[in-house]
Design an enzyme around this catalytic site. Sequence first.
Site, PDB file in Angstrom:
ATOM      1  N   THR A 141      43.962 -45.934  16.251  1.00  0.00           N
ATOM      2  CA  THR A 141      44.068 -45.667  14.823  1.00  0.00           C
ATOM      3  C   THR A 141      43.183 -46.594  14.006  1.00  0.00           C
ATOM      4  O   THR A 141      42.947 -47.751  14.390  1.00  0.00           O
ATOM      5  CB  THR A 141      45.548 -45.858  14.406  1.00  0.00           C
ATOM      6  OG1 THR A 141      45.623 -45.924  12.992  1.00  0.00           O
ATOM      7  CG2 THR A 141      46.139 -47.149  14.949  1.00  0.00           C
ATOM      8  N   ASP A 142      42.752 -46.111  12.847  1.00  0.00           N
ATOM      9  CA  ASP A 142      41.974 -46.967  11.934  1.00  0.00           C
ATOM     10  C   ASP A 142      42.826 -48.106  11.380  1.00  0.00           C
ATOM     11  O   ASP A 142      42.294 -49.075  10.836  1.00  0.00           O
ATOM     12  CB  ASP A 142      41.360 -46.139  10.795  1.00  0.00           C
ATOM     13  CG  ASP A 142      42.379 -45.402   9.933  1.00  0.00           C
ATOM     14  OD1 ASP A 142      43.598 -45.479  10.208  1.00  0.00           O
ATOM     15  OD2 ASP A 142      41.941 -44.734   8.965  1.00  0.00           O
ATOM     16  N   GLU A 143      44.160 -48.014  11.533  1.00  0.00           N
ATOM     17  CA  GLU A 143      45.023 -49.070  10.988  1.00  0.00           C
ATOM     18  C   GLU A 143      44.812 -50.406  11.692  1.00  0.00           C
ATOM     19  O   GLU A 143      45.207 -51.449  11.161  1.00  0.00           O
ATOM     20  CB  GLU A 143      46.493 -48.662  11.069  1.00  0.00           C
ATOM     21  CG  GLU A 143      46.787 -47.483  10.191  1.00  0.00           C
ATOM     22  CD  GLU A 143      48.266 -47.249   9.904  1.00  0.00           C
ATOM     23  OE1 GLU A 143      49.088 -48.147  10.167  1.00  0.00           O
ATOM     24  OE2 GLU A 143      48.586 -46.160   9.409  1.00  0.00           O
ATOM     25  N   TYR A 157      53.377 -51.846  13.664  1.00  0.00           N
ATOM     26  CA  TYR A 157      52.789 -50.695  14.363  1.00  0.00           C
ATOM     27  C   TYR A 157      51.314 -50.952  14.650  1.00  0.00           C
ATOM     28  O   TYR A 157      50.838 -50.815  15.777  1.00  0.00           O
ATOM     29  CB  TYR A 157      52.957 -49.418  13.529  1.00  0.00           C
ATOM     30  CG  TYR A 157      51.999 -48.312  13.923  1.00  0.00           C
ATOM     31  CD1 TYR A 157      52.153 -47.629  15.127  1.00  0.00           C
ATOM     32  CD2 TYR A 157      50.913 -47.972  13.096  1.00  0.00           C
ATOM     33  CE1 TYR A 157      51.250 -46.631  15.498  1.00  0.00           C
ATOM     34  CE2 TYR A 157      50.023 -46.979  13.452  1.00  0.00           C
ATOM     35  CZ  TYR A 157      50.191 -46.308  14.657  1.00  0.00           C
ATOM     36  OH  TYR A 157      49.301 -45.329  15.026  1.00  0.00           O
ATOM     37  N   LYS A 188      49.219 -51.372  18.227  1.00  0.00           N
ATOM     38  CA  LYS A 188      48.086 -50.514  18.628  1.00  0.00           C
ATOM     39  C   LYS A 188      46.841 -51.365  18.895  1.00  0.00           C
ATOM     40  O   LYS A 188      46.092 -51.102  19.829  1.00  0.00           O
ATOM     41  CB  LYS A 188      47.789 -49.468  17.552  1.00  0.00           C
ATOM     42  CG  LYS A 188      48.850 -48.391  17.391  1.00  0.00           C
ATOM     43  CD  LYS A 188      49.029 -47.496  18.615  1.00  0.00           C
ATOM     44  CE  LYS A 188      47.845 -46.596  18.883  1.00  0.00           C
ATOM     45  NZ  LYS A 188      48.139 -45.616  19.966  1.00  0.00           N
TER      46      LYS A 188
END
Length: 337
Positions: A120-122, A145, A149
């Site tokens: 994810t870009d997060e 989260y 990741k």
Amino acid sequence: MRIVVTGAAGFIGSNLVRLLCAEGEDELVALDALTYAGNPANLDGLGDRVRFVRADIRDAGLMADALAGAQAVLHLAAESHVDRSIRDARGFLETNVIGTQVLLDTARAAGVERFVQVSTDEVYGSLGESGQFTEDSPPAPRSPYAASKAAADLLALAHHTTHGLPVVVTRCSNNYGPYQFPEKLIPLTIVRALAGEPVPVYGDGRNVRDWIHVEDHCRGILAALRHGRPGRVYNFGGGAERTNLEMVRAILRLTGAPADLVRFVADRPGHDFRYAVDAGRSRSELDWVPRTDLETGLAETVRWYRDHPGWWRPLLGPEYQAYIRRQYGGVGADAGG
Ligand code: NAD
Ligand code: DAU
């Protein structure tokens, strides 16, 4: 090619399995533990080209059985909701970090030829009003989260460096489309709007996300599987940035619900302001571009939820209602559940 898809009964996993079937792949293993977010109905109608395996990625023995003879692993299984990670991060570390390591070890032992770590870009953290993340931006996650990741991505890349496993990491922006569990902004807003219930918007609603149709993301994952260079990271983004308030208002218009359903509620702790990625590497190396524009895709998605109450209504049972009450307190009327 025998391909194992983990998290296959979730939102993106099930759309990915559907795309693989449409492309004629016929040796698919759809693996999922069926947590609250996993729904076997997401895989209905795919016939016997798909073998469903209910298993937890933390279980090394079950993973060895599932990966035997596999050429590729597309790893999507995860705890995926930021708000849940803020309440209790433990399951995120167990599945996203430990589970990924178990899967990497198993994939290496099984001689898998390609391992795609779907991320994810997060992991890059939060942006201000301008700028974009590239694949060279350092990981700077800000939610439990995102941190889990980022840890999984680094373990996957380390497995490539240390053990030579052909790992490719993909990092995508916010997905929308059919079969998304109604806890994330878009499906939550749609089901509540369809039921005429208040829609919670965190803070002032000015946080920005870059929305991509799930099928465009899935095409990117398959491009990374087929053309990605081992050890490399590829960003995918929709190029469709909207504030949360813009997005919610668009959904209210599409459902025909009144604009005054919006309720501004307490902000998410540590709320990332904005995400945006530069997907230039995916364009040039994977020949990937997103195809669905947001207006078309969002209208289709709203129509899909309107036409499939039989898919989402059963998800709004007591466990879901308890979650909504915990998360939103007074705003938490029950979307017809
Ligand atoms: P989801 O929550 O809809 O699906 C996750 C699936 O993983 C569920 O079916 C669940 O049952 C399964 N799962 C959870 N723990 C498991 C375990 N221990 N063993 C086996 N299966 C388990 O999530 P999603 O939105 O489809 O996201 C899929 C992946 O894509 C995740 O890795 C997520 O980080 C990543 N991603 C999501 C988005 C997004 O916008 N949704 C964007 C970029 C990346
Ligand atoms: O960027 C990719 C990520 O996108 C994925 O890695 C995650 O798995 C996925 O959940 C998503 O994370 P977000 O936190 O951005 O998605 P969510 O739909 O939860 O929230 C989108 C925005 O809407 C965010 O700014 C928070 C806000 N929001 C969300 C909910 C659930 C609200 O204002 N109200 C809400 O009720």
